[in-house]
Structure formats: C-alpha cells, structure tokens
Design a protein around this motif. Sequence first.
Motif, mmCIF file in Angstrom:
data_model
loop_
_atom_site.group_PDB
_atom_site.id
_atom_site.type_symbol
_atom_site.label_atom_id
_atom_site.label_comp_id
_atom_site.label_asym_id
_atom_site.label_seq_id
_atom_site.Cartn_x
_atom_site.Cartn_y
_atom_site.Cartn_z
ATOM 1 N N SER A 115 37.063 -79.459 -22.035
ATOM 2 C CA SER A 115 36.303 -79.075 -20.732
ATOM 3 C C SER A 115 36.300 -79.970 -19.628
ATOM 4 C CB SER A 115 34.920 -78.723 -21.066
ATOM 5 O OG SER A 115 34.899 -77.893 -22.459
ATOM 6 N N GLY A 116 36.235 -79.503 -18.406
ATOM 7 C CA GLY A 116 36.313 -80.124 -17.126
ATOM 8 C C GLY A 116 35.464 -79.604 -16.247
ATOM 9 N N PRO A 117 35.320 -80.349 -14.964
ATOM 10 C CA PRO A 117 34.494 -79.840 -14.003
ATOM 11 C C PRO A 117 35.057 -78.393 -13.355
ATOM 12 C CG PRO A 117 35.942 -81.621 -13.236
ATOM 13 C CD PRO A 117 35.979 -81.588 -14.678
ATOM 14 N N TYR A 118 36.186 -78.226 -13.231
ATOM 15 C CA TYR A 118 36.615 -76.921 -12.626
ATOM 16 C C TYR A 118 37.334 -76.094 -13.632
ATOM 17 C CZ TYR A 118 38.814 -73.622 -9.503
ATOM 18 O OH TYR A 118 39.097 -72.634 -8.879
ATOM 19 N N GLY A 119 37.063 -74.950 -13.583
ATOM 20 C CA GLY A 119 37.586 -73.609 -14.356
ATOM 21 C C GLY A 119 37.372 -72.288 -13.914
ATOM 22 N N LEU A 120 38.278 -71.529 -14.386
ATOM 23 C CA LEU A 120 38.156 -70.175 -13.765
ATOM 24 C C LEU A 120 37.294 -69.251 -15.217
ATOM 25 C CD1 LEU A 120 41.937 -69.563 -13.006
ATOM 26 C CD2 LEU A 120 39.967 -69.553 -11.462
ATOM 27 N N VAL A 121 36.547 -68.585 -14.643
ATOM 28 C CA VAL A 121 35.700 -67.650 -15.619
ATOM 29 C C VAL A 121 36.575 -66.383 -15.419
ATOM 30 C CG1 VAL A 121 33.442 -66.400 -16.060
ATOM 31 C CG2 VAL A 121 33.615 -68.795 -15.190
ATOM 32 N N VAL A 122 36.906 -65.980 -16.701
ATOM 33 C CA VAL A 122 37.813 -64.547 -16.473
ATOM 34 C C VAL A 122 36.923 -63.601 -17.684
ATOM 35 C CG1 VAL A 122 39.758 -66.161 -16.086
ATOM 36 C CG2 VAL A 122 39.053 -65.619 -18.398
ATOM 37 N N VAL A 123 37.413 -62.314 -17.450
ATOM 38 C CA VAL A 123 36.887 -61.344 -18.073
ATOM 39 C C VAL A 123 38.331 -60.595 -18.335
ATOM 40 C CG1 VAL A 123 35.601 -59.099 -18.078
ATOM 41 C CG2 VAL A 123 34.553 -60.866 -17.542
ATOM 42 N N GLN A 124 38.299 -60.126 -19.745
ATOM 43 C CA GLN A 124 39.023 -59.229 -20.255
ATOM 44 C C GLN A 124 38.597 -57.972 -20.859
ATOM 45 O OE1 GLN A 124 42.391 -58.241 -20.812
ATOM 46 N NE2 GLN A 124 41.675 -56.874 -22.405
ATOM 47 N N HIS A 125 39.132 -56.812 -20.512
ATOM 48 C CA HIS A 125 38.482 -55.686 -20.801
ATOM 49 C C HIS A 125 39.494 -54.385 -20.939
ATOM 50 C CE1 HIS A 125 35.421 -53.039 -22.519
ATOM 51 N NE2 HIS A 125 35.076 -52.436 -21.171
ATOM 52 N N ASN A 126 39.829 -53.892 -22.111
ATOM 53 C CA ASN A 126 40.240 -52.723 -22.324
ATOM 54 C C ASN A 126 39.022 -51.599 -22.013
ATOM 55 O OD1 ASN A 126 41.147 -49.998 -23.333
ATOM 56 N ND2 ASN A 126 42.550 -51.035 -24.517
ATOM 57 N N VAL A 127 39.219 -50.831 -20.933
ATOM 58 C CA VAL A 127 38.154 -50.068 -20.405
ATOM 59 C C VAL A 127 38.155 -48.581 -21.189
ATOM 60 C CG1 VAL A 127 37.683 -51.257 -18.228
ATOM 61 C CG2 VAL A 127 39.489 -49.259 -18.569
ATOM 62 N N SER A 128 39.131 -48.273 -21.790
ATOM 63 C CA SER A 128 39.410 -46.880 -22.506
ATOM 64 C C SER A 128 39.581 -45.773 -21.266
ATOM 65 C CB SER A 128 38.151 -46.556 -23.158
ATOM 66 O OG SER A 128 38.497 -45.231 -23.776
ATOM 67 N N ASP A 129 40.761 -45.055 -21.766
ATOM 68 C CA ASP A 129 41.197 -43.973 -20.916
ATOM 69 C C ASP A 129 40.246 -42.927 -20.863
ATOM 70 O OD1 ASP A 129 41.872 -43.221 -23.327
ATOM 71 O OD2 ASP A 129 44.044 -42.815 -22.835
ATOM 72 N N GLU A 130 39.241 -42.678 -21.897
ATOM 73 C CA GLU A 130 38.240 -41.776 -22.053
ATOM 74 C C GLU A 130 36.876 -42.385 -21.555
ATOM 75 O OE1 GLU A 130 38.506 -40.607 -25.990
ATOM 76 O OE2 GLU A 130 40.309 -39.576 -25.631
ATOM 77 N N ASN A 131 36.653 -43.453 -20.823
ATOM 78 C CA ASN A 131 35.638 -43.942 -20.397
ATOM 79 C C ASN A 131 34.787 -43.066 -19.463
ATOM 80 O OD1 ASN A 131 33.418 -45.619 -18.973
ATOM 81 N ND2 ASN A 131 34.664 -47.551 -19.577
ATOM 82 N N PRO A 132 33.435 -42.827 -19.869
ATOM 83 C CA PRO A 132 32.746 -41.658 -19.060
ATOM 84 C C PRO A 132 32.202 -42.281 -17.811
ATOM 85 C CG PRO A 132 31.463 -42.299 -21.149
ATOM 86 C CD PRO A 132 33.042 -42.895 -21.136
ATOM 87 N N ASP A 133 31.815 -43.630 -17.778
ATOM 88 C CA ASP A 133 31.272 -44.379 -16.491
ATOM 89 C C ASP A 133 31.946 -45.482 -16.090
ATOM 90 O OD1 ASP A 133 29.225 -45.063 -14.802
ATOM 91 O OD2 ASP A 133 28.238 -45.859 -16.217
#
Length: 335
Positions: A115-133
């Motif tokens: 761990s260090g002073p600089y980093g990227l916060v990342v989000v990974q998500h399969n949103v689903s092709d049937e997502n209603p919202d």
Amino acid sequence: MRGVGGGRGGSGRDVGRTGAERKARKPGPGRRPGWVIGGFAVAIAGLLLFHRAVPGPPGGLLASFLPWLGPVVVVLLGFALLRRSGVAPAALVLPAAAWAHAFGGLLLPGEGPGSGPYGLVVVQHNVSDENPDPAGTARALAAAGPDLVALEELVPPALSVYEEALAPEYPYRAVHGTVGLWSRHPLTGARPVDIRPPGITGPWERGLRAVARTPRGDVAVYVAHLPSVRIGAGGLASSRRDESARRLGDAVAAEEVAAVVLLGDLNGTVDDRGLDPLTSRLGAARRGLAPSFPAAFPVARIDQVMARAATVGRIRTLPATGSDHLPVLARVTLR
C-alpha cells in the motif's frame, strides 16, 4: 458343566448384565463421532492442499468454492465440542491450518502489503443485460467515488443511459461491444482486444484496452468478459472460458505499458486453474473475499481486479444494483 462366564456366549465381565446392557456397550456410529469427524477433517485438508490434482473442469469449479470449507470446519468443531470428542478437535487443526494458509491473509485488516500514498480506486461491475434500472446503477457506482468504472453486458438502449448518467463525473470513456470503461483521467489508445474463443460465430465483442493518463503515469486498463462455464449432458464445459483467458493473457503479456490493470467478469475465481494464463501474469487482491455472484446469495467472486506493476489492496463488494452480480471496488496502488 461350564464354569461361570466360561461359555462361548460371553465372558466373566458380562456376568449379571442384561442383553440390552451388553448391546449398549458395543461401539456404533453414534459412539464414534471423533473418528468420523477426523475423516472429514483429513478430506477437507486434502481438498485445500491438493485441489489442483482434481482433473478437468470439476477441479476448477471446486477451487471456486474452497473458501466455504472454512465455515464447514467451524461447524465440525462445534459438533465435536458438543459431543466432547477428544480426537476430533485435534484432527481439525490440519484443515484449519490449510484454510488459514490459503485464505487467512484475505481476512487481515488493512490494504495489504505494498500500500502506498497514491492509488486508483476502481469499480468492476457486470451490470446485466436485463438490468431494470441502469440509471440507478450508474448513480450508485459513481457515488462510491472511483477513478475508473468498468462495465460489462452493456446493451442498447441502456448504454446511452450509462453514458449520460456517468458523464458528469467521468468525462472520458471507451466502449467496445458490450464492455466499457469510464475514467476521471484522459484515455488514449482505446482499441478492442480479440478474446473470442473458437466455435463462437457472429458478433462477440467483449474485450477492450485503453491507456489511462494518471498523475502517476500511464496505466494500460483492460476490460473483459470471459465466457461462462456451462453445464451440459457431458458435464462441465470450460474450454471456451479457458481459451478466452489464454488469449487475454497473451494480450497482457504483449502489453508495452508497464502498469496494467485488468477489470472484468472472468467467470472464475483466482483459484480456478483455468485462469492461470492471467493469474500467472497479474496479481490479485491482497485483502478481502468479496463474493460477487449471484447477487441474491453471493458464493464466489467471479468479478476480478488484477494488476501488473501495481498492487491490488482490499477488495470489497458494493450494495446490490439491478444486476445479478454485485459490484466490486478495490484500490490499486501504483509502484
């Protein structure tokens, strides 16, 4: 004349005992819980230590569920203590040690080594092709404050909704087929990555690569959605997933930018040997289990954040959206 207790039907120790009492003294399954639990303990330890010896796709699927053997050991220990078994608790030390060696580090506090002073916060998500919202999903992901957002199963007209909802915070984006990347930092060199496995015809655009120009330097970001493992008449079939992973691994190996981040639904855990072409080249999260699928009762993390020349710290899930996957968030420290 037979001596007392000298007949073939008994011994001197049985004199004066009824038949029911003598039967009760005979060992049976209910009187040997320690040895039964000990057998389970050895089997669990064997699976944890030698799961790669299980051949074919079943071995890979087994690896995905190995973390759940930890709670099994706890249940067995509780049962052993209730039965006041002396053998079982000692036998359970072996699988407990094997589980701690394999997964214990993921439960430690902190971001993990590197761990260090600089980093990227990342989000990974399969949103689903049937997502209603899709709009609500986009707002929820942006609220987590990541630098990069990778999405899979983008389909029209939902794609335009994600683009509009994410644009205020993420002005840079790259989309190819059903995968996309949104960034706070400028993106250059966006291009598709061919990870189509043999036997698939028609449109199949599920991989992309772009370079994020971060304050710490360039980072090549890959977004991918590998084929799922299928269950058919012939059993488990993972060959398409495995071949797609091999092609993605080759692309990462040829990447000229030193720092690489891979975000994607890989349809396998990092312990699945079908993903060896990736796990042999990229580091996974140092902390956190974060099962992401299925969202209703997540049992395995098939949504991954991996990196080269960088360290993935703690990974965790975000609250459920309209998808059948949970989003995962991690901090990637650049070296």
